[in-house]
Scaffold this active site. Sequence first.
Site: not given
Length: 1541
Positions: A1302, A1328, A1447, A1495
């Site tokens: 994006g 990139k 992410d 967790c």
Amino acid sequence: MRLTTQECVKFIPSSRDLHRCIPVCQVCQNLIRCCCGRLIGEHSWQESSPPISLYPGPGQDVEEDWSIELHTKASPTNAYGIVDFEDTATRVCRAKFVRVAVDSKPEALLQLMLREWQMERPKLLLTVQGGSENFTLPPKVKQAFSKGLMTAAVSTGAWILTDGINTGVSKYVGEAVKTFGGHDLRKRNTVGITPWGVIDNNTDLIGRDVFRPYQPLGNPLSKRACLNGFHSHFLLVDDGTLGKHGCQQGLRRKLEKHIQLQKIHPRLNQGVPVVCVVVEGGPAMVSTVLDYVSSVPPVPVFVFEGSGRAADLLAFLHKQTANDSTHTSSLYLEQQITIFDSESEDHMTPDAAILTATLKGTRASPAEQLSMALAWDRADIAQKDVLVPGQHWQAGSMEQAMLDALVMDRVSFVKLLIDNGMTMSRFLTVDRLEELYNTPQGQTHRFLHHLVEDVKQTSLPLGYRLSIIDMGLVIEYLIGGAYRSTYTRKHFRAAHSRLRGLIPNSSRGKSLQDLHFFRTAQPYRPKVDVSASSSQEITTTPVLDDTPLLVPFNFNDLFVWAVLQQRQQMALFLWQHGEEALARAAVACKLYRSMALEARQSSMDDIISERFKSYSLEFGQLAVDVLDCAFRQNEQMAMKLLTSEMEAWSHFTCLQMAVSSCHRPFVSHSCTQTLLTDLWTGPLNMRKNSFLKIILSLLLPPAILLLEFKSKAEMCHVPQSHEAMLFGLDSVKSLPAHEGTDHTVKKRGLSFRDKCLGPVSETVSSVTVHCVSWIKKLYEFYTAPVVKFWFHTMSYLAFLMLFSYVILVKMGDQPSVQEWIVIAYILSTAVEKTREVLMSAPRKLSQKLKVWFSEYWNVSDFIAILLFLAGLVMRLHANPYQTAGRISYCLDIIFWFVRVMDLLAVNQHAGPYLTMITKMTSNMFFIVVMMAIVLLSFGVSRKAILSPDEEPSWSLARDVVFQPYWMIYGEVYQSEIDVCDDGHPCPPASFLTPFLQAVYMFFQYIIMVNVLIAFFNNIYFDMASTSNKLWKYNRYRYIMTYQERPWLPPPLILLSHMTLALRAIYKRCRGDAEQEERASGLKLLLGHEDRKKLHEFEEKCVEAHFHEKSDGLHSSQINRIRATAERAEEMCLMIGEVTEKVNFIQDSLSDLDSQLGQLQDLSALAVDTLTLLSASDSLHQEEARLAQCRPIAASQHILPHSWTLPHRSGAEWDGLNVRRMMAKSCKRFGKSSVERNNLMRLAHTIPFTPVSIMGELVSIYSLEEVPSHVDPESNTVSSWSSRGLSALLQPLFSEEGSLDGGLRRGCRVLCTWAEQDVLRPGLVYIVKAFRAEVVRTWQRYFHGSTALQLCLREIQQHRAAQKMMTVFNQVKPEDMQHSPRFLDVLLVFWHSNGQWLTIERNMSGDFRKYNNNTGEEIDPCCSLEEMLLAFSHWTYEYSCRELLVLDIQGVGEELTDPTVIMADSQRGEMLFGPDNLGDAAISGFLQKHSCGACCRRLGLTGQKMFSILLINDNCSERNCAQKQTSPANKHTNTNNQTQLF
């Protein structure tokens, strides 16, 4: 052709040290090399064994020298084929190569290049010499060299010889080929002559007739060189050595000398010129240049000044010797050596300078120089350097050059020679014209031979030479109709026979009046002009016995030759010269159209027919354009161009030629239609209700005097009719009012008015004048074509009524009065048709009949007349012949009624429909044949089944066709379908007939009839748009029919025939038969002055047409783009020079800034040290420092670009530790100032331009961990590398999937080389770059290098996530076996486009994304996925709810592209990447995250366990709460963030 290579067969050590080890030890085998450059193991010991010792034996010479002749052996070459260069991603670059011995014969090499490699014969040889090592050319010199070399090579068809390696001047030649050579590699004959031993990876090329991929990127540290990928051919010269340069020079020089001996063109005796182009070069270049200029014949040298070293030295010496004109040697060198200075103000282009130097350096004669320029097709060079004033030319050299230019199809040279005074009347002779027609040109020459064979109806023998008479027959055959070429006339044949010696010499001096017959496709002159022309030609033309006969009107001759030879560009050029351009365009249109028909009928290639058709359309469009231009300038003069008699083209008119060539757009043009309208109405001036006025005037002749007639000025452009001339009426209509005294009046005699009135016309009474005027009006009325049409139409309708009456009533034994009238009408019509045939234009009766029968209505009339005559003969006999005659009448009237449709064709509304019907009728043939086949197949089988016992009779044919035919229209004969219903016995198999009838009705009635209807419908819609144009084209035939027809209708037309016969007898008795032949047809006969004015007007129209065309071409968008590109290219050169100066200034400023930065670093360290020393004095001073740190914590958005991560063992958080952490925070603030200085200097000193990713050379900057000298308790700090490391990256274009996201775009690259192993060569990486819209969005926050700032922050957040992952792997339970990690990310500067990017290693495998930056996550299906989701939760608790890593994505345990989310209250500016969504992402994660087993094992479920997770520091949730209120804890939190960042 046998090519060999050399191999070393004896090991002679290159070192003179004695090696006594026996046998040869391993050290000697790997260290000591032979004089050929190879080790012992690299030799081929097939015929002998390797040496046992390197020490010479008894009697052997210790100082034996290695030589090619003694120590190498020749063997057949083992390396040839095609090499494919893999680094040229933008285009396919392949080259043919062969490995040859150093002593190979140049004849064999040239034969290989011409026959095997199919290279075009060189017209120029450009041998490029210069430095073999890499060097830098100034931009202007590089531009001049690249563009000049390739333009000279491509425009002349030259070969370029280089060393072929990818360094030095050969590399610049390859770049020139890449930039200016175009995409057709086959036409770029760039030959590299390269030593085999110096080629890197030459063993990859070994193989016979192989296709080898080749990577031209070699090792920078290697002494070998790579082949340049933009050469088209390679000669790899092998002398048996390895790694030694220079062995190719001898073979290269021999090949150049051998090529120099070849002919530049088969027609020319001039050899191939050679020119040496020098760029840079070392000390040996001076001797090379001397060798070139001193050779025999000498080779001119062209030096690019400013390229460096030897080239600049030669330029300096040339300038010094040029000033000394006393020595002959200096003058000689000045002629042989040319210096080109790209900085000079001389406007000569480099390619023109190279070719000019070639002409001057060869010391050839002007004729030879012209031949060279002709072979190159460079008319600009010939005009500038050869065809100069004061040049001495040998007799006949210019004529030979013109002949060569025509044969070689050099249009620009023909124009140049004409502009320089070449008189075509002296050049073109019959011999030269026949030589032009017999030029061998492959398919074109064979096509002409086929045409001659078709005309002569015989086969031509092998080697037959076409004569000019043969071409005359071909021209007549192609144009057809009444056209007669001068080459086929009797006078020309006789003169041509005398010229060829076929008639005795006694008859040669018969008359010189035959000289004017020598012209192509032109008739002889009138007899009245013979004496004058003869008297003129006696003084200007040589006698037949002395010189070849000249051909006048030569541009027409050459134009027809160019058309027949299919040389379109030459024909277009010749079309512009001479008179009657409109006529020549029509002639070319007709010739090409006929040639296309012949090619199609001869089953030749469709491409040839289409090419002829396109040429015909091009000339047809030229004719229309010129006519349109003339019509816009002067309508009357334009219409005169259409009908004026063309003496040069068999007395045809432009309109006749256009109709003959079926040029519908020309005939449909407004000018032609206006002329046809004027011809149709004649002198009558009618606009509305013309047919009513004409009919009324025909019925009441006195009404004619009330009609309005046109004036002489209005009729000046209308041509004369044949009938008007026979009655003695002078066509004053063909002359303007002010030209009544022209030569035409003198030639044709007095007008009808002058003959009647005589010289006393002024004194005659007014009554007589009125009588003459009435008579003239009556004559003009009845001779108008429109009046003739209505007069004949009314007569024809009356005839049909009488004929119908005759056959409808009872026929008596003797013809009645009505029948006699019908007989008279048809007989007089037959006489009129005979007159049309006899008075048509063709000379032979067979040709007259062929032209006449080519018209459909003439065939119909012929059948109708014959049928009537047959019926008349039988009618005059008794029965049964009388009955047969009456039936013949009944059938004959059908033809006469159908003839009425031709009368309707004149009408503007009915004519197009008739055209459609004609088209439908002519094109339905094959469909009707198919329908007939279906009908017969059913009719025969049906009749045979139903009537098995029929006797032979003609009724069988009727019965077979009769009923099946009516079934097509729906009549099924229902009563006969079942023949057994009426009680009669059934024939065998009668049950099949209903089935057959059903099948027949389906195919015939449903399929075939509908196909026919669809076919008619298709024709209707196709013709609807063109029918009007076709009607306008056919309108010419209707008008010409009534223009030439006598005004009296049948049977009164016999009176006109008698008058015409008497007039013709009178003319023949007076000897005017020839003029009678010339005057046939509708032509505008002009005098000399009128014709001259018309030709001048036509030339002006042609010039105006080309002026409009050139204006449109210059104003076109393509030319504007081309001009803009040239200006942009000049600006790029200027910008390049300015960029060099700016780069130099920037480098100086960068050095200065670096020194200032070091001073800033030292000052910052000094301040930090002093602050630390002052902090240890007392507790009061510590509190003061705490107060000083508060503003720092308040302004924590100013953070350094580096971070550290200290680890300490478990100690309690007492007041001392708190103070120590606060002091460390102050120290780190001072330390970050150093890092920020370095990073900001990096950001501001390197320019950035956001362009697309491409290029090769890059610089890599890394974030390194260095020991901390300021804070001993911190192990390391992150710091940017002081300088970038170079690397070579090659973009890869694969189909593995898109790498775009994006915010950023990605591309895979291959590392081919890297400095200090900053990247691993051979591995694939991913670069990139941020999208342009992202960069534009953040420009308001980061002014200047926005993309660099974004890349730096992206790397920052990657390093922060990487360090938190390191801590996570340390604190997680040991039974969690997975140890995920983030890849290292580096900063890249792409030099070719100035772009900043990030680079990381490419991951192969199943790429997964576990959560995104909005907090959404996947449902875990394995322990690794559950751990990675728990890691995000852990980072939020570890950072005391201020940071969150989202992410998370990657392949397995290797992760990349994380997003570090920071709370909005904690960020003042963007510390990390632009994908930080702040509190929205954190809240989204807290809502969507589901804690799993990982967790719970980390203690993250239901409580915030920060004290457990921070390596034994026991920082509980209470500490986090205190951090929000206590200044000390605020500072501690800031310190932890700083460590992560």
